[in-house]
Design a protein around this motif. Structure first.
Motif, short mmCIF file in Angstrom:
data_model
loop_
_atom_site.label_atom_id
_atom_site.label_comp_id
_atom_site.label_asym_id
_atom_site.label_seq_id
_atom_site.Cartn_x
_atom_site.Cartn_y
_atom_site.Cartn_z
N ARG A 29 -56.37 15.33 -83.07
CA ARG A 29 -55.23 16.26 -83.06
C ARG A 29 -55.51 17.43 -83.99
N LYS A 59 -51.65 13.12 -71.93
CA LYS A 59 -52.33 12.40 -73.02
C LYS A 59 -52.74 13.32 -74.16
N SER A 60 -52.38 14.60 -74.07
CA SER A 60 -52.78 15.57 -75.08
C SER A 60 -51.68 15.77 -76.12
N ASP A 70 -64.79 3.82 -82.95
CA ASP A 70 -64.00 4.06 -81.75
C ASP A 70 -62.96 5.14 -82.07
N VAL A 71 -62.70 5.98 -81.10
CA VAL A 71 -61.73 7.06 -81.29
C VAL A 71 -60.73 7.03 -80.14
N ASP A 72 -59.45 7.19 -80.47
CA ASP A 72 -58.40 7.24 -79.45
C ASP A 72 -57.93 8.67 -79.18
N ASP A 73 -58.01 9.53 -80.19
CA ASP A 73 -57.46 10.88 -80.03
C ASP A 73 -57.97 11.75 -81.17
N GLU A 119 -46.55 16.92 -77.24
CA GLU A 119 -47.26 16.06 -76.30
C GLU A 119 -47.06 16.55 -74.87
#
Length: 116
Positions: free
Chosen positions: A7, A43-44, A2-5, A40
């Motif tokens: 960067r 959500k980025s 699973d991945v949330d973000d 930020e």
């Protein structure tokens, strides 16, 4: 997995000038260390690092997806006093895009995706 973000670490030719530029673009900055900042917007998120390599910086491309390219263009066009350049909105097969080169030469594709 699973991945949330995810960067990216963006280099800076002039760390303080790049910090000011991204804040002018609308990103909120928080300090991670003396040589690393987190930016930020919505959500980025991305990291800005006090590190510069010309070849890396000038070959780095990022895509920022926006819901309204006209609004994004007005935001970019209103920025003054920073070392960057951009082109007018272009129509591409995948959507409408503003190409923006940041202070270290990094290329942003600010994109409103085409409806599928």
């Amino acid at each position: 997995m699973d991945v949330d973000d995810i960067r990216v670490f963006i280099p800076s030719k002039n760390y303080e000038a790049s910090q000011a530029f991204y804040q002018a673009l609308g990103f909120r900055m928080s300090k991670a260390s003396n040589d690393l900042s987190i930016f930020e917007l919505g959500k980025s998120t991305f990291f800005l690092q006090r590190y510069y390599d010309k070849a890396f910086a000038e070959n780095l491309m990022l895509q920022l997806i926006v819901p309204d390219i006209e609004k994004a263009y007005r935001t970019v066009a209103a920025i003054e006093g920073h070392d960057f350049r951009f082109e007018p909105i272009k129509n591409e097969p995948w959507g409408r895009v503003v190409y923006l080169w940041g202070p270290a030469g990094e290329l942003w594709h600010i994109t409103e995706l085409q409806a599928r």
